[in-house]
Write a protein that holds these residues in place. Structure first.
Motif, short mmCIF file in Angstrom:
data_model
loop_
_atom_site.label_atom_id
_atom_site.label_comp_id
_atom_site.label_asym_id
_atom_site.label_seq_id
_atom_site.Cartn_x
_atom_site.Cartn_y
_atom_site.Cartn_z
N ILE A 74 -4.97 -3.41 7.32
CA ILE A 74 -4.50 -2.02 7.36
C ILE A 74 -5.62 -1.06 6.95
O ILE A 74 -5.86 -0.04 7.60
N THR A 75 -6.32 -1.41 5.87
CA THR A 75 -7.44 -0.57 5.44
C THR A 75 -8.51 -0.48 6.53
O THR A 75 -9.05 0.59 6.80
N GLY A 76 -8.80 -1.62 7.14
CA GLY A 76 -9.80 -1.65 8.20
C GLY A 76 -9.41 -0.79 9.39
O GLY A 76 -10.24 -0.07 9.96
N LEU A 77 -8.14 -0.83 9.78
CA LEU A 77 -7.67 -0.03 10.92
C LEU A 77 -7.70 1.46 10.59
O LEU A 77 -8.06 2.28 11.43
N LEU A 78 -7.30 1.80 9.36
CA LEU A 78 -7.35 3.20 8.95
C LEU A 78 -8.79 3.74 9.02
O LEU A 78 -9.02 4.87 9.45
N LEU A 87 -13.47 4.85 1.53
CA LEU A 87 -12.94 5.00 0.18
C LEU A 87 -11.50 5.51 0.21
O LEU A 87 -10.62 4.98 -0.47
N LEU A 88 -11.25 6.52 1.03
CA LEU A 88 -9.91 7.08 1.13
C LEU A 88 -8.94 6.11 1.79
O LEU A 88 -7.76 6.04 1.41
N SER A 89 -9.42 5.34 2.76
CA SER A 89 -8.57 4.33 3.40
C SER A 89 -8.07 3.32 2.38
O SER A 89 -6.89 2.95 2.36
N GLY A 90 -8.98 2.87 1.50
CA GLY A 90 -8.59 1.94 0.45
C GLY A 90 -7.60 2.54 -0.52
O GLY A 90 -6.65 1.87 -0.96
N ILE A 91 -7.80 3.81 -0.86
CA ILE A 91 -6.89 4.48 -1.78
C ILE A 91 -5.49 4.59 -1.17
O ILE A 91 -4.48 4.35 -1.84
#
Length: 297
Positions: A74-78, A87-91
């Motif tokens: 999910i983080t990777g796709l974001l 950084l924001l994707s991980g947050i």
């Protein structure tokens, strides 16, 4: 004192799996991925819920691995498809996982007391809990280090390393850097979730808050390992991560033994990481000072 050190080693081995996951994103991909604060708790939540409902603990740990990989995906796709900064994707994923973890467990924490875990078989052959954790931890570390050393020597593994090292050059060589970033995040968070599952079974409970500050712990272990044990080659770096995690846990145990309040541990860890990360800058500042002192003498 020996028991304290053995306890630190046992916990360090479990956190070393998470440290290796942090290393993949922080050092190899050059991404500060905050997803780990949610995925480590997710691994613990999935494993605890599955074991609580009668599932084999090894199968529960495997499902935790898949859950962590999904979080990394999910983080990777974001980041790659929706162009949200890493950084924001991980947050965003981390925040979402807090609610997901509550949904999984149905409450803020879940006890595993008097239930079979991955350590039960080792305890059945006469090992106490600490030694059982160390034995399984060593087996897990050997497997993870061996598999990753092989994987990052393959064409795909080298492509991931090239993406983190120089993404523009990697694209010029025909590498799909977006796919490599996604794959790296998937592997990283899968390892982090496994670490969470093993930690939860070791301490006999899972808590939705257990991931708080885990990224700093992971970074501290990475930095300590690299500073103390070196980074001559990839295999050496993987081993240094394990030693860094064990060293960090040993330092924490000794600091607590000396009387530091447990409430100050997060601050102590943050200061340790800040000092370690600032070492290159400190050397830059100190070099002219040393030179002027020598000239004055």
């Amino acid at each position: 004192m020996l028991q304290i050190i053995l306890g630190a080693v046992s916990l360090g081995l479990l956190w070393a799996v998470m440290t290796i996951g942090v290393f993949i994103t922080y050092r190899i991909l050059d991404i500060a991925d905050l997803t780990v604060e949610g995925s480590i708790a997710m691994g613990a939540a999935i494993a605890a819920y599955a074991i609580y409902n009668g599932m084999n603990p090894y199968e529960a740990t495997l499902i935790a691995l898949l859950g962590g990989m999904a979080a990394g995906l999910i983080t990777g796709l974001l980041h790659t498809k929706l162009k949200i900064p890493a950084l924001l994707s991980g947050i965003l994923t981390m925040i979402a996982l807090y609610s997901v973890n509550l949904r999984i467990m149905g409450k803020a924490n879940l006890s595993l007391l008097r239930m079979n875990t991955v350590y039960t078989n080792f305890e059945n052959i006469g090992l106490n809990h600490t030694n059982a954790v160390i034995a399984l931890g060593l087996l897990c570390i050997a497997g993870v280090v061996g598999i990753l050393y092989w994987f990052f020597g393959t064409e795909i593994g080298c492509a991931i390393r090239a993406t983190g090292n120089n993404s523009q050059m990697a694209r010029a060589q025909g590498i799909n850097t977006n796919n490599m970033i996604i794959l790296g995040l998937v592997i990283s968070n899968g390892l982090v979730a496994v670490s969470g599952a093993l930690i939860a079974q070791s301490q006999s409970f899972a808590d939705v808050q257990m991931g708080m500050g885990s990224i700093v712990i992971g970074l501290a272990s990475v930095i300590i390992g690299e500073v103390l044990f070196g980074k001559r080659n990839f295999f050496n770096r993987l081993l240094s991560l394990v030693m860094g995690a064990i060293t960090y846990r040993t330092i924490i145990a000794l600091v607590l033994k000396l009387g530091m309040p447990a409430n100050d541990l997060k601050m102590f860890t943050a200061i340790t990481v800040a000092l370690a990360l600032s070492l290159p800058a400190m050397k830059t500042y100190l070099t002219p000072l040393k030179k002027s002192i020598k000239e004055g003498m």
